[in-house]
Write a protein that holds these residues in place. Sequence first.
Motif, PDB file in Angstrom:
ATOM      1  N   ASP A  52       0.840  -1.197   0.000  1.00  0.00           N
ATOM      2  CA  ASP A  52       0.000   0.000   0.000  1.00  0.00           C
ATOM      3  C   ASP A  52       0.879   1.251   0.000  1.00  0.00           C
ATOM      4  O   ASP A  52       0.696   2.177   0.796  1.00  0.00           O
ATOM      5  CB  ASP A  52      -0.971   0.009   1.181  1.00  0.00           C
ATOM      6  N   ARG A  53       1.853   1.225  -0.904  1.00  0.00           N
ATOM      7  CA  ARG A  53       2.809   2.320  -1.031  1.00  0.00           C
ATOM      8  C   ARG A  53       3.046   2.632  -2.498  1.00  0.00           C
ATOM      9  O   ARG A  53       2.723   1.844  -3.374  1.00  0.00           O
ATOM     10  CB  ARG A  53       4.144   1.945  -0.393  1.00  0.00           C
ATOM     11  N   SER A  54       3.676   3.775  -2.720  1.00  0.00           N
ATOM     12  CA  SER A  54       4.070   4.153  -4.069  1.00  0.00           C
ATOM     13  C   SER A  54       5.538   3.769  -4.275  1.00  0.00           C
ATOM     14  O   SER A  54       6.260   3.476  -3.316  1.00  0.00           O
ATOM     15  CB  SER A  54       3.905   5.663  -4.273  1.00  0.00           C
ATOM     16  N   ALA A  55       5.963   3.804  -5.526  1.00  0.00           N
ATOM     17  CA  ALA A  55       7.366   3.514  -5.825  1.00  0.00           C
ATOM     18  C   ALA A  55       8.279   4.515  -5.110  1.00  0.00           C
ATOM     19  O   ALA A  55       9.346   4.154  -4.629  1.00  0.00           O
ATOM     20  CB  ALA A  55       7.597   3.541  -7.330  1.00  0.00           C
ATOM     21  N   ARG A  56       7.855   5.747  -5.002  1.00  0.00           N
ATOM     22  CA  ARG A  56       8.651   6.765  -4.306  1.00  0.00           C
ATOM     23  C   ARG A  56       8.881   6.365  -2.843  1.00  0.00           C
ATOM     24  O   ARG A  56       9.936   6.632  -2.273  1.00  0.00           O
ATOM     25  CB  ARG A  56       7.952   8.122  -4.374  1.00  0.00           C
ATOM     26  N   ASP A  57       7.901   5.706  -2.237  1.00  0.00           N
ATOM     27  CA  ASP A  57       8.004   5.290  -0.836  1.00  0.00           C
ATOM     28  C   ASP A  57       9.075   4.224  -0.613  1.00  0.00           C
ATOM     29  O   ASP A  57       9.574   4.080   0.512  1.00  0.00           O
ATOM     30  CB  ASP A  57       6.670   4.751  -0.321  1.00  0.00           C
ATOM     31  N   ILE A  58       9.396   3.447  -1.648  1.00  0.00           N
ATOM     32  CA  ILE A  58      10.396   2.390  -1.485  1.00  0.00           C
ATOM     33  C   ILE A  58      11.668   2.691  -2.278  1.00  0.00           C
ATOM     34  O   ILE A  58      12.515   1.822  -2.443  1.00  0.00           O
ATOM     35  CB  ILE A  58       9.838   0.992  -1.840  1.00  0.00           C
ATOM     36  N   LEU A  59      11.793   3.917  -2.751  1.00  0.00           N
ATOM     37  CA  LEU A  59      12.990   4.322  -3.486  1.00  0.00           C
ATOM     38  C   LEU A  59      14.167   4.475  -2.528  1.00  0.00           C
ATOM     39  O   LEU A  59      14.093   5.222  -1.556  1.00  0.00           O
ATOM     40  CB  LEU A  59      12.741   5.651  -4.207  1.00  0.00           C
ATOM     41  N   ARG A  60      15.212   3.750  -2.805  1.00  0.00           N
ATOM     42  CA  ARG A  60      16.435   3.885  -2.003  1.00  0.00           C
ATOM     43  C   ARG A  60      17.278   4.989  -2.625  1.00  0.00           C
ATOM     44  O   ARG A  60      17.646   4.917  -3.792  1.00  0.00           O
ATOM     45  CB  ARG A  60      17.217   2.581  -1.954  1.00  0.00           C
TER      46      ARG A  60
END
Length: 116
Positions: A52-60
């Motif tokens: 329940d997140r966006s790609a930006r939320d898991i961007l390292r």
Amino acid sequence: MTDVTIYHNPACGTSRNTLALLREKGIEPRVVEYLKAGWTKDQLQDLLKRLDRSARDILRVRGTEAHELGLTDPAASEDALIAAMILQPILVERPIVVTPKGAALCRPAELALTLL
């Protein structure tokens, strides 16, 4: 619980700690070394939905070329972020744990306990 997957980077201390924590709880998860295995668009989209997140939320960002690639720009689209993550799997933050109860970016490692 035998249906546990960890998207793991063995070079990452938090990822190693999360894997060790799962094993301490008697769980031997399916370990996916995503830097070797890579990602597909479908995989990432499914994972983002579960998180329940966006790609930006898991961007390292730390230790990656995210800034240089323009991925930290608020105008960078979801599709652009996912495409970059496919080309450079290191751009995905880790570890991510998936169980029948859900999925979580386990930073800190103890977040994995909420999925057991």
